[in-house]
Scaffold this motif. Structure first.
Motif, PDB file in Angstrom:
ATOM      1  N   ASP A 102       3.831  -0.659 -13.512  1.00  0.00           N
ATOM      2  CA  ASP A 102       4.040  -0.579 -12.064  1.00  0.00           C
ATOM      3  C   ASP A 102       4.050   0.867 -11.583  1.00  0.00           C
ATOM      4  OD1 ASP A 102       4.222  -3.307 -11.405  1.00  0.00           O
ATOM      5  OD2 ASP A 102       6.224  -3.399 -12.250  1.00  0.00           O
ATOM      6  N   TYR A 103       4.568   1.758 -12.396  1.00  0.00           N
ATOM      7  CA  TYR A 103       4.602   3.168 -12.006  1.00  0.00           C
ATOM      8  C   TYR A 103       3.188   3.737 -11.917  1.00  0.00           C
ATOM      9  CZ  TYR A 103       6.294   7.959 -11.648  1.00  0.00           C
ATOM     10  OH  TYR A 103       6.556   9.225 -11.204  1.00  0.00           O
ATOM     11  N   ALA A 104       2.322   3.330 -12.859  1.00  0.00           N
ATOM     12  CA  ALA A 104       0.946   3.834 -12.885  1.00  0.00           C
ATOM     13  C   ALA A 104       0.161   3.359 -11.659  1.00  0.00           C
ATOM     14  CB  ALA A 104       0.256   3.388 -14.165  1.00  0.00           C
ATOM     15  N   SER A 105       0.453   2.181 -11.165  1.00  0.00           N
ATOM     16  CA  SER A 105      -0.284   1.622 -10.024  1.00  0.00           C
ATOM     17  C   SER A 105       0.448   1.818  -8.704  1.00  0.00           C
ATOM     18  CB  SER A 105      -0.543   0.129 -10.250  1.00  0.00           C
ATOM     19  OG  SER A 105       0.692  -0.563 -10.398  1.00  0.00           O
ATOM     20  N   LEU A 106       1.520   2.585  -8.693  1.00  0.00           N
ATOM     21  CA  LEU A 106       2.351   2.723  -7.509  1.00  0.00           C
ATOM     22  C   LEU A 106       1.597   3.368  -6.351  1.00  0.00           C
ATOM     23  CD1 LEU A 106       5.143   2.201  -6.375  1.00  0.00           C
ATOM     24  CD2 LEU A 106       5.889   4.403  -7.270  1.00  0.00           C
ATOM     25  N   GLN A 107       0.840   4.431  -6.625  1.00  0.00           N
ATOM     26  CA  GLN A 107       0.075   5.105  -5.571  1.00  0.00           C
ATOM     27  C   GLN A 107      -0.899   4.136  -4.910  1.00  0.00           C
ATOM     28  OE1 GLN A 107       0.191   8.525  -4.676  1.00  0.00           O
ATOM     29  NE2 GLN A 107      -1.328   8.173  -3.065  1.00  0.00           N
ATOM     30  N   THR A 108      -1.616   3.369  -5.716  1.00  0.00           N
ATOM     31  CA  THR A 108      -2.594   2.404  -5.189  1.00  0.00           C
ATOM     32  C   THR A 108      -1.900   1.318  -4.370  1.00  0.00           C
ATOM     33  OG1 THR A 108      -4.013   2.786  -7.102  1.00  0.00           O
ATOM     34  CG2 THR A 108      -4.398   0.774  -5.835  1.00  0.00           C
ATOM     35  N   ASN A 109      -0.805   0.785  -4.894  1.00  0.00           N
ATOM     36  CA  ASN A 109      -0.106  -0.306  -4.210  1.00  0.00           C
ATOM     37  C   ASN A 109       0.477   0.140  -2.873  1.00  0.00           C
ATOM     38  OD1 ASN A 109      -0.676  -2.051  -6.306  1.00  0.00           O
ATOM     39  ND2 ASN A 109       1.246  -1.635  -7.380  1.00  0.00           N
ATOM     40  N   LEU A 110       1.047   1.331  -2.827  1.00  0.00           N
ATOM     41  CA  LEU A 110       1.609   1.831  -1.575  1.00  0.00           C
ATOM     42  C   LEU A 110       0.516   2.133  -0.552  1.00  0.00           C
ATOM     43  CD1 LEU A 110       4.452   4.183  -2.876  1.00  0.00           C
ATOM     44  CD2 LEU A 110       4.730   2.024  -1.665  1.00  0.00           C
ATOM     45  N   THR A 111      -0.598   2.681  -1.018  1.00  0.00           N
ATOM     46  CA  THR A 111      -1.732   2.962  -0.119  1.00  0.00           C
ATOM     47  C   THR A 111      -2.228   1.670   0.526  1.00  0.00           C
ATOM     48  OG1 THR A 111      -2.401   4.877  -1.450  1.00  0.00           O
ATOM     49  CG2 THR A 111      -4.049   3.930   0.039  1.00  0.00           C
ATOM     50  N   LYS A 112      -2.386   0.635  -0.272  1.00  0.00           N
ATOM     51  CA  LYS A 112      -2.827  -0.662   0.261  1.00  0.00           C
ATOM     52  C   LYS A 112      -1.809  -1.226   1.245  1.00  0.00           C
ATOM     53  CE  LYS A 112      -4.526  -5.187  -1.228  1.00  0.00           C
ATOM     54  NZ  LYS A 112      -3.779  -5.912  -0.200  1.00  0.00           N
ATOM     55  N   LEU A 113      -0.540  -1.080   0.929  1.00  0.00           N
ATOM     56  CA  LEU A 113       0.513  -1.574   1.815  1.00  0.00           C
ATOM     57  C   LEU A 113       0.426  -0.907   3.178  1.00  0.00           C
ATOM     58  CD1 LEU A 113       3.209  -3.099   2.363  1.00  0.00           C
ATOM     59  CD2 LEU A 113       4.388  -1.102   1.389  1.00  0.00           C
ATOM     60  N   TYR A 114       0.310   0.421   3.218  1.00  0.00           N
ATOM     61  CA  TYR A 114       0.253   1.147   4.482  1.00  0.00           C
ATOM     62  C   TYR A 114      -1.018   0.813   5.253  1.00  0.00           C
ATOM     63  CZ  TYR A 114       3.944   4.003   2.366  1.00  0.00           C
ATOM     64  OH  TYR A 114       5.098   4.432   1.760  1.00  0.00           O
ATOM     65  N   THR A 115      -2.137   0.749   4.534  1.00  0.00           N
ATOM     66  CA  THR A 115      -3.428   0.494   5.191  1.00  0.00           C
ATOM     67  C   THR A 115      -3.453  -0.892   5.818  1.00  0.00           C
ATOM     68  OG1 THR A 115      -4.538   1.945   3.590  1.00  0.00           O
ATOM     69  CG2 THR A 115      -5.924   0.428   4.855  1.00  0.00           C
ATOM     70  N   ASP A 116      -3.022  -1.905   5.045  1.00  0.00           N
ATOM     71  CA  ASP A 116      -3.025  -3.275   5.572  1.00  0.00           C
ATOM     72  C   ASP A 116      -2.087  -3.417   6.766  1.00  0.00           C
ATOM     73  OD1 ASP A 116      -4.776  -3.904   3.588  1.00  0.00           O
ATOM     74  OD2 ASP A 116      -3.312  -4.942   2.314  1.00  0.00           O
ATOM     75  N   ALA A 117      -0.999  -2.708   6.748  1.00  0.00           N
ATOM     76  CA  ALA A 117       0.010  -2.879   7.792  1.00  0.00           C
ATOM     77  C   ALA A 117      -0.306  -2.096   9.056  1.00  0.00           C
ATOM     78  CB  ALA A 117       1.381  -2.474   7.258  1.00  0.00           C
ATOM     79  N   PHE A 118      -0.829  -0.878   8.919  1.00  0.00           N
ATOM     80  CA  PHE A 118      -0.905   0.023  10.070  1.00  0.00           C
ATOM     81  C   PHE A 118      -2.312   0.347  10.552  1.00  0.00           C
ATOM     82  CE2 PHE A 118       3.235   1.355   8.114  1.00  0.00           C
ATOM     83  CZ  PHE A 118       4.034   0.789   9.106  1.00  0.00           C
ATOM     84  N   SER A 119      -3.315  -0.105   9.868  1.00  0.00           N
ATOM     85  CA  SER A 119      -4.687   0.167  10.341  1.00  0.00           C
ATOM     86  C   SER A 119      -4.861  -0.443  11.724  1.00  0.00           C
ATOM     87  CB  SER A 119      -5.721  -0.440   9.381  1.00  0.00           C
ATOM     88  OG  SER A 119      -5.733   0.249   8.164  1.00  0.00           O
TER      89      SER A 119
END
Length: 764
Positions: free
Chosen positions: A183-200
């Motif tokens: 989970d730590y290794a994929s944290l950057q990717t997961n957070l980026t997707k979270l922000y993009t999906d929510a705020f685009s």
């Protein structure tokens, strides 16, 4: 016929002719047409007045409507889970409520004109409100979106850093869990997707990019908070490295500063407490505990740190001596302290005198603490200060085999007793239980949910666990912890019936109330009878002198315990007289009281039968020997070569000779002696009444007493004999048929005797 009244005119014809009007009327017009302008003016004025009134009333209704409207809008805005985040529901609810409000206030209008004005104004306000509601809901929806993103954000980070989805991962010991590598290794990717999906499309693109670029700083902030709890020293060091930190390089300056201050604020008090515990451990136990001095120096004010460090350094110098003091008798501890070369360079080199004084005081404090702990909770202190006893205690606690565990306990108890003897503890005050353990036993006996039968079993279990030979210690320890007389009597008695009735679940008050309901004054009568039966027993206790508790108070508790037993037995259809007789007999039959009412002889000690007759014979034989005044008599032999001069100070006579002391003291001992029980009721000690000085044990210059034990028991003074037929201390054989007193004994001058007694009493 009545007289017709007549009137006399007051005005003149000239005056009447002068009355005129300003109305100008054409001969072709009517009077109404002539008055039309005036009528129109009056009507217009009236209409204007009505319009003002209507508008005022409509405005008043509108203001009240607006207040209702504001409350309604606040309700919708604050409903963050329903109306406040659903535009359709909010508008529907808003329209429904505003229509109700309009109808409510419309009905209050005094006329149609006012109602029309109010409705027009209200509809306009509603239209504006719908716009405001739309804006409020839009803001709430975005705020809710942001909250949900933050929750998801926290969940992703905590899952990665702590391997736990729970956002609240802090407990009393710090942050829980370890890093989840995947989970730590994929944290950057997961957070980026979270922000993009929510705020685009919801926020400007630069703001979204800034949020994504801030992910490393965000994650490192969480990591820093975790490290502050897990390893505050490491976190503090890394935070102070700034961008050069290998762990938190991306933290913003403001965020980093807050975290550094958080460490200082959060850790200052725990460090003080930990530092104090480290110093305390050195000062009181002589044991050193690990402590991060470098970190403490960074967190605590420098002056405070220096003072604590100085205290620690002094305690560390004394540590070895403190450990030794904690194992020594008081006299040897004093000798150790005095043996130190204080105020010389031989102690701690060239240390200044103030430092040396602090070191000496440190050892004195350690000695005082050891003495206090050995009085308060000796077994606990022994376990803490003796490595051998600590290991034996651990062996006992960790053993699972019942037989081996019981064997380990006996080994532990023997070690505890021997260590207490070595420390100089009075043999009558030996203990084998910690304060916590003895209070656990006390509370078990107090537990009303445990039946009397089970409490009897508990007594037997105590005897099996600790041994019959140690039950006296446990009873004494329970007494020290203010255990009720009911429990003490039940454990000590040899009568199982007495113990069972003492443990009866009914309280004394309940039994007393029941007895008085049946027969008025019954309880008072029982109390009088019991007091009469135990009068001699109380006299024996009174002869022992006041100790740590009042004799009267103790007898009251004993009699109350026997009252309970009597009431329990009466409840079983036993007469009052028989109940009192059986209860007091069950208690008193455990003892034999001597003829002088000064001593008790138990019939059994730790299940060992006591030779009562042998005790009585030995006590009488010793008294006869004490009264003997012939050359080489027992009392003179007991006092030995040092004679009687250790009593000289008590006589308070200046320049008194040894012969005079011997004569006075010898006379008092020979004529005013009596047997009392020793402190743990396992033997007899000879006391003499020294007048104003009170009753004191007969002792020689070496502090030895004329005493003997009832029987041989563990942990007794080996120099004190039991009922064997020898004199105490001297070891001379007691005569089977004592010789009569010498002639000198009866040849005292009668007046000299009286004078001697009176003088002794005055002087003492």
């Amino acid at each position: 016929m009545p007289k017709i009244p007549t009137f006399k005119a007051q005005g003149s014809i000239t005056q009447l002719a002068g009355t005129t009007s300003n109305i100008q009327m054409n001969l072709n017009n009517t009077l109404a047409s002539a008055l039309s302008p005036i009528t129109k003016t009056i009507v217009n004025q009236k209409i204007k007045e009505n319009d003002t009134q209507n508008r005022t009333e409509a405005l008043r209704l509108g203001n009240e409507f607006t207040r209702k409207l504001n409350t309604l809008e606040d309700t919708i805005a604050n409903d963050n889970t329903g109306l406040g985040v659903n535009k359709q529901s909010a508008n529907s609810y808003y329209k429904e409520q505003t229509n109700n409000f309009i109808n409510q206030f419309k009905s209050q209008a005094s006329n149609n004109a006012t109602a029309t004005l109010f409705i027009n104004n209200a509809l306009s306000a509603v239209n504006r409100g719908i716009f405001r509601i739309d804006n409020i809901v839009d803001k709430n929806v975005f705020k809710d979106l942001t909250n949900q993103v933050e929750q998801a954000e926290t969940s992703l980070i905590t899952q990665a850093l702590f391997n736990n989805r729970n956002a609240n991962v802090v407990d009393e010991f710090g942050m829980l869990g370890n890093v989840n590598d995947f989970d730590y290794a994929s944290l950057q990717t997961n957070l980026t997707k979270l922000y993009t999906d929510a705020f685009s499309g919801k926020i400007p693109a630069p703001n979204l990019n800034e949020m994504i670029n801030n992910i490393p700083s965000l994650v490192q902030g969480f990591q820093a908070n975790k490290d502050i709890y897990d390893n505050p020293s490491f976190a503090y060091t890394e935070l102070n490295k700034g961008e050069n930190s290998s762990v938190y390089p991306d933290l913003k300056v403001e965020q980093r500063t807050k975290l550094i201050n958080k460490v200082k604020t959060m850790m200052a008090q725990p460090l003080r407490k930990e530092f104090a515990n480290v110093v305390f451990s050195l000062q009181d136990k002589g044991t050193e505990q690990p402590f991060d001095f470098d970190f403490a120096k960074k967190i605590l004010p420098i002056q405070e740190y220096n003072e604590l460090k100085t205290t620690y350094d002094l305690a560390k110098i004394n540590a070895e001596d403190v450990r030794l003091i904690n194992t020594l008798p008081l006299n040897e501890a004093n000798e150790l302290i005095q043996s130190k070369n204080y105020n010389t360079d031989l102690y701690v080199g060239s240390a200044d005198r103030i430092t040396q004084a602090k070191l000496k005081q440190g050892l004195i404090d350690a000695r005082d603490n050891a003495e206090k702990q050995m009085k308060n909770d000796p077994v606990k202190f022994q376990i803490e200060t003796s490595l051998e006893i600590e290991q034996l205690a651990n062996d006992y606690k960790t053993e699972t085999n019942p037989e081996v565990k019981l064997s380990n306990l006996k080994i532990l108890n023997n070690a505890i007793i021997e260590d207490q003897k070595k420390r100089g503890v009075n043999l009558a005050e030996l203990k084998i239980l910690t304060k916590k353990e003895v209070n656990k036993i006390k509370n078990d006996f107090l537990d009303t949910s445990i039946t009397s039968e089970d409490k009897l079993k508990l007594i037997e279990q105590l005897k099996i666990t600790y041994g019959d030979e140690n039950m006296g210690m446990i009873v004494n320890h329970l007494q020290d912890e203010k255990t009720s007389e009911v429990i003490l009597m039940a454990i000590s008695t040899d009568s199982s019936e007495l113990a069972k009735d003492l443990f009866n679940s009914s309280t004394l008050e309940e039994l007393k109330n029941l007895a008085n309901q049946k027969t008025t004054g019954q309880v008072t009568s029982l109390q009088t009878s019991i007091a009469k039966k135990t009068e001699d027993f109380g006299q024996v206790l009174e002869s022992q002198g006041e100790g740590s508790e009042s004799i009267a108070a103790k007898m009251l508790r004993i009699n109350e315990a026997l009252l309970k037993v009597s009431l329990v037995r009466m409840d079983k259809n036993t007469s009052a007289e028989d109940a009192v007789e059986s209860a007091t007999n069950d208690f008193l039959n455990d003892y034999v009281i001597n003829n002088d009412l000064t001593a008790l002889v138990p019939k059994k000690l730790n299940k060992i039968d006591i030779p009562v007759a042998a005790i009585q014979n030995k006590a009488e034989a010793i008294l006869i020997g004490v009264k003997n005044t012939s050359p080489g008599n027992y009392l003179d032999n007991f006092m030995g070569e040092k004679g009687y001069m250790h009593y000289a100070s008590s006589l308070n006579i200046p320049n008194i000779t040894e012969e005079e002391v011997k004569k006075r003291i010898g006379f008092t001992i020979r004529n005013y002696s009596k047997w009392l029980n020793n402190s743990d009721m396992t033997g007899l000690v000879l006391y003499a009444d020294f007048g104003a000085a009170g009753s004191q044990p007969v002792i020689n210059a070496d502090g030895q007493r004329i005493e003997f034990y009832f029987t041989k028991l563990p942990n007794q003074d080996p120099t004190i004999k039991d009922t064997v037929s020898v004199y105490p201390v001297t070891g001379d054989e007691l005569p089977l048929i004592p010789d009569p007193p010498s002639d000198d004994y009866f040849q005292y001058n009668e007046f000299l005797i009286d004078e001697t007694i009176n003088n002794a009493k005055k002087q003492n």
